[in-house]
Write a protein that holds these residues in place. Structure first.
Motif, PDB file in Angstrom:
ATOM      1  N   ARG A 147       0.381  34.436  14.158  1.00 29.16           N
ATOM      2  CA  ARG A 147       1.679  34.843  14.698  1.00 29.16           C
ATOM      3  C   ARG A 147       2.174  33.874  15.766  1.00 29.16           C
ATOM      4  N   GLY A 148       1.259  33.159  16.384  1.00 29.48           N
ATOM      5  CA  GLY A 148       1.637  32.341  17.523  1.00 29.48           C
ATOM      6  C   GLY A 148       2.018  30.909  17.208  1.00 29.48           C
ATOM      7  N   TYR A 149       1.398  30.301  16.179  1.00 31.40           N
ATOM      8  CA  TYR A 149       1.638  28.877  15.916  1.00 31.40           C
ATOM      9  C   TYR A 149       2.047  28.701  14.466  1.00 31.40           C
ATOM     10  N   LEU A 150       3.126  27.945  14.242  1.00 28.50           N
ATOM     11  CA  LEU A 150       3.672  27.734  12.899  1.00 28.50           C
ATOM     12  C   LEU A 150       3.539  26.274  12.499  1.00 28.50           C
ATOM     13  N   ILE A 151       3.014  26.040  11.303  1.00 29.29           N
ATOM     14  CA  ILE A 151       2.945  24.706  10.707  1.00 29.29           C
ATOM     15  C   ILE A 151       3.916  24.672   9.539  1.00 29.29           C
ATOM     16  N   VAL A 152       4.761  23.636   9.500  1.00 27.99           N
ATOM     17  CA  VAL A 152       5.710  23.492   8.394  1.00 27.99           C
ATOM     18  C   VAL A 152       5.349  22.242   7.595  1.00 27.99           C
ATOM     19  N   ASP A 153       5.211  22.413   6.298  1.00 27.20           N
ATOM     20  CA  ASP A 153       4.920  21.313   5.386  1.00 27.20           C
ATOM     21  C   ASP A 153       6.140  21.066   4.513  1.00 27.20           C
ATOM     22  N   ARG A 154       6.685  19.858   4.580  1.00 29.88           N
ATOM     23  CA  ARG A 154       7.768  19.536   3.659  1.00 29.88           C
ATOM     24  C   ARG A 154       7.183  19.229   2.286  1.00 29.88           C
ATOM     25  N   GLN A 155       7.821  19.750   1.258  1.00 33.08           N
ATOM     26  CA  GLN A 155       7.337  19.540  -0.101  1.00 33.08           C
ATOM     27  C   GLN A 155       7.289  18.050  -0.434  1.00 33.08           C
ATOM     28  N   GLY A 156       6.231  17.662  -1.108  1.00 36.07           N
ATOM     29  CA  GLY A 156       6.145  16.299  -1.607  1.00 36.07           C
ATOM     30  C   GLY A 156       5.211  15.412  -0.814  1.00 36.07           C
ATOM     31  N   VAL A 157       4.184  14.899  -1.460  1.00 29.37           N
ATOM     32  CA  VAL A 157       3.329  13.847  -0.917  1.00 29.37           C
ATOM     33  C   VAL A 157       3.658  12.584  -1.706  1.00 29.37           C
ATOM     34  N   ARG A 158       3.942  11.475  -1.014  1.00 27.92           N
ATOM     35  CA  ARG A 158       4.391  10.258  -1.673  1.00 27.92           C
ATOM     36  C   ARG A 158       3.347   9.150  -1.571  1.00 27.92           C
ATOM     37  N   VAL A 159       3.313   8.322  -2.593  1.00 16.32           N
ATOM     38  CA  VAL A 159       2.380   7.188  -2.625  1.00 16.32           C
ATOM     39  C   VAL A 159       3.157   5.920  -2.957  1.00 16.32           C
ATOM     40  N   LEU A 160       2.962   4.867  -2.162  1.00 16.68           N
ATOM     41  CA  LEU A 160       3.545   3.556  -2.420  1.00 16.68           C
ATOM     42  C   LEU A 160       2.409   2.561  -2.641  1.00 16.68           C
ATOM     43  N   ARG A 161       2.385   1.933  -3.798  1.00 13.32           N
ATOM     44  CA  ARG A 161       1.324   0.990  -4.152  1.00 13.32           C
ATOM     45  C   ARG A 161       1.643  -0.387  -3.577  1.00 13.32           C
ATOM     46  N   ASP A 162       0.670  -0.981  -2.867  1.00 11.42           N
ATOM     47  CA  ASP A 162       0.877  -2.290  -2.246  1.00 11.42           C
ATOM     48  C   ASP A 162      -0.274  -3.220  -2.629  1.00 11.42           C
ATOM     49  N   PRO A 163      -0.084  -4.065  -3.635  1.00 12.91           N
ATOM     50  CA  PRO A 163      -1.158  -4.975  -4.049  1.00 12.91           C
ATOM     51  C   PRO A 163      -1.132  -6.322  -3.327  1.00 12.91           C
ATOM     52  N   TYR A 164      -0.235  -6.491  -2.357  1.00 13.67           N
ATOM     53  CA  TYR A 164      -0.012  -7.817  -1.760  1.00 13.67           C
ATOM     54  C   TYR A 164      -0.572  -7.963  -0.346  1.00 13.67           C
ATOM     55  N   SER A 165      -0.499  -6.921   0.467  1.00 13.93           N
ATOM     56  CA  SER A 165      -0.786  -7.077   1.900  1.00 13.93           C
ATOM     57  C   SER A 165      -2.246  -7.355   2.209  1.00 13.93           C
ATOM     58  N   ALA A 166      -3.164  -6.903   1.355  1.00  7.72           N
ATOM     59  CA  ALA A 166      -4.591  -7.060   1.658  1.00  7.72           C
ATOM     60  C   ALA A 166      -5.356  -7.554   0.432  1.00  7.72           C
ATOM     61  N   LYS A 167      -4.790  -8.521  -0.276  1.00  4.50           N
ATOM     62  CA  LYS A 167      -5.450  -9.039  -1.476  1.00  4.50           C
ATOM     63  C   LYS A 167      -6.886  -9.459  -1.169  1.00  4.50           C
ATOM     64  N   PRO A 168      -7.853  -9.147  -2.034  1.00  9.46           N
ATOM     65  CA  PRO A 168      -7.740  -8.632  -3.407  1.00  9.46           C
ATOM     66  C   PRO A 168      -7.704  -7.109  -3.490  1.00  9.46           C
ATOM     67  N   TYR A 169      -7.587  -6.435  -2.368  1.00  8.71           N
ATOM     68  CA  TYR A 169      -7.561  -4.971  -2.393  1.00  8.71           C
ATOM     69  C   TYR A 169      -6.139  -4.471  -2.644  1.00  8.71           C
ATOM     70  N   VAL A 170      -6.050  -3.289  -3.203  1.00  5.92           N
ATOM     71  CA  VAL A 170      -4.769  -2.629  -3.412  1.00  5.92           C
ATOM     72  C   VAL A 170      -4.680  -1.469  -2.425  1.00  5.92           C
ATOM     73  N   LEU A 171      -3.629  -1.458  -1.610  1.00 10.66           N
ATOM     74  CA  LEU A 171      -3.429  -0.387  -0.634  1.00 10.66           C
ATOM     75  C   LEU A 171      -2.510   0.679  -1.223  1.00 10.66           C
ATOM     76  N   PHE A 172      -2.757   1.908  -0.844  1.00 10.15           N
ATOM     77  CA  PHE A 172      -1.910   3.020  -1.277  1.00 10.15           C
ATOM     78  C   PHE A 172      -1.386   3.739  -0.033  1.00 10.15           C
ATOM     79  N   TYR A 173      -0.155   3.407   0.318  1.00  6.05           N
ATOM     80  CA  TYR A 173       0.490   3.987   1.502  1.00  6.05           C
ATOM     81  C   TYR A 173       0.903   5.416   1.149  1.00  6.05           C
ATOM     82  N   THR A 174       0.152   6.394   1.643  1.00  6.89           N
ATOM     83  CA  THR A 174       0.323   7.795   1.277  1.00  6.89           C
ATOM     84  C   THR A 174       0.905   8.564   2.459  1.00  6.89           C
TER      85      THR A 174
END
Length: 418
Positions: free
Chosen positions: A369-396
């Motif tokens: 009753r005292g504390y409210l958490i609000v979650d906006r719908q949708g989790v997004r993922v952006l694929r980044d194969p360039y910034s840390a080659k040879p690794y692929v980053l997933f900006y989530t």
């Protein structure tokens, strides 16, 4: 008198990963703790304080915490929900199409099908610069896993929204009322006065990295990999914000709201009870202030109330007894349960302040009753194969907000003289 050789450190080594075994070891450790601490107290009363005995009690106390952490970890693994596999068994064709398109994007960067699907659905997540929405099954799984490991999320109210801000109205002054006779006239009453609390959803991000080998491996469940990689990062950041976030680009934590002595409480502030000693509990009858804290909360909130504190504070109150000699802190009644303090559940939140002068180190209240958490719908993922080659980053990213919604439902213990 049992020796420490029979206590928790040895048992922790043989307990393995079975929850019941670890729980049994925890209970035995607590019995050893009570015995040694009682001996320590008797020695102090007799004027024969023993430094070695003090150290022994502290070691058992640390080992007891270690057993609790091990049990928590096992229960957490068991509580993690499995990803829904309906799409693989020919269920909802739209879900299957989205899941297949998302997997192609994550594994190879092919965004064509995913872009078409989200554009057709008029989705706010279809902008390639902002990433693509994960399948609904994965989004729900991330939310359920966060609820299992984020201490405040597990006891607070959670609401899902589709906009960037959630506004909750409340009455600052209710309608006028009164008693009347059966045939008396009913004069018009004053209208209620309304205001609104705003809960903006802020962006939270994680950036797991993967190798090309992992992405090429068809046996790797991509959804489960993403969920497991981001859950702990999200939970740690959320946990800190829900407790002490300043509300700037993050939720506002309940400890960050103005706190006033409970006798002077007013809406918009959280009431506190003073411990009677700056940076410590009172020198005598130290646990009395916990009773004061409990009864500072109205009866309607107490029935669903919980204590919230960090592990160091919990270790300090573990030594308290009532007038009959029973310990106020009790271990969980069963594996997967919570420890209790004076019969109320105790939630361990490591982001709560340590005991110090004027610290607000213990909270007690009905957090649903005292504390409210609000979650906006949708989790997004952006694929980044360039910034840390040879690794692929997933900006989530996910968007979440939070704040106090009922200022009368949470009380704090302030470690101060008054």
């Amino acid at each position: 008198m049992p020796t420490f050789d029979h206590a928790p450190e040895t048992k922790a080594g043989i307990a393995g990963d079975d929850a019941q075994q670890v729980f049994d070891a925890l209970m035995r450790a607590f019995e050893d703790y009570k015995t040694e601490n009682d001996t320590r107290l008797k020695a102090i009363e007799a004027g024969k304080g023993d430094v070695l005995l003090e150290e022994k009690v502290d070691r058992i106390n640390d080992a007891l915490d270690a057993q609790q952490r091990r049990l928590d970890a096992i229960v957490l693994r068991q509580a993690r929900p499995a990803l829904e596999l309906r799409g693989r068994t020919g269920g909802d064709s739209a879900r299957l199409e989205h899941k297949s398109a998302f997997e192609a994007y994550v594994r190879s960067g092919d965004a064509g099908n995913l872009r078409n699907l989200e554009t057709k659905a008029l989705s706010v997540g279809s902008n390639p610069d902002g990433g693509y929405l994960v399948p609904p099954e994965l989004e729900h799984t991330i939310g359920e896993r966060l609820a299992a490991i984020s201490p405040i999320r597990s006891i607070a109210a959670v609401r899902e929204i589709s906009s960037s801000v959630y506004k909750k109205p409340f009455m600052t002054a209710g309608p006028a009322t009164g008693w009347v006779g059966e045939t008396d006239g009913r004069p018009q009453t004053a209208s209620p006065t309304l205001d609104a609390l705003s809960f903006p959803a802020m962006e939270l991000y994680a950036m797991p990295a993967a190798t090309a080998t992992l992405l090429d491996d068809a046996a790797v469940n991509i959804d489960d990999w993403i969920a497991s990689e981001v859950e702990l990062v999200f939970a740690v950041q959320e946990g800190a914000a829900f407790v002490n976030g300043d509300g700037v680009n993050k939720p506002k934590g309940f400890v960050s709201y103005p706190a006033v002595a409970n006798g002077s409480w007013s809406w918009g502030n959280l009431g506190y009870v003073a411990s009677g000693n700056a940076g410590a509990f009172a020198a005598s009858n130290a646990s009395d202030v916990l009773v004061d804290l409990i009864y500072a909360l109205k009866a309607g909130y107490r029935q669903n109330a919980s204590f919230v504190m960090n592990r160091k504070t919990q270790a300090a109150i573990r030594k308290f007894k009532d007038s009959t000699g029973a310990y106020l802190w009790q271990p969980p009644a069963q594996a997967g349960g919570r420890a209790t303090l004076m019969t109320f559940p105790l939630v361990e939140a490591e982001d709560m302040p340590d005991i110090a002068a004027n610290s607000l180190s213990i909270a007690f209240g009905d957090f649903r009753r005292g504390y409210l958490i609000v979650d906006r719908q949708g989790v997004r993922v952006l694929r980044d194969p360039y910034s840390a080659k040879p690794y692929v980053l997933f900006y989530t990213t996910k968007r979440v907000g939070g704040g106090v919604q009922d200022f009368d439902a949470i009380k704090l213990l302030k470690f101060a003289a008054s």
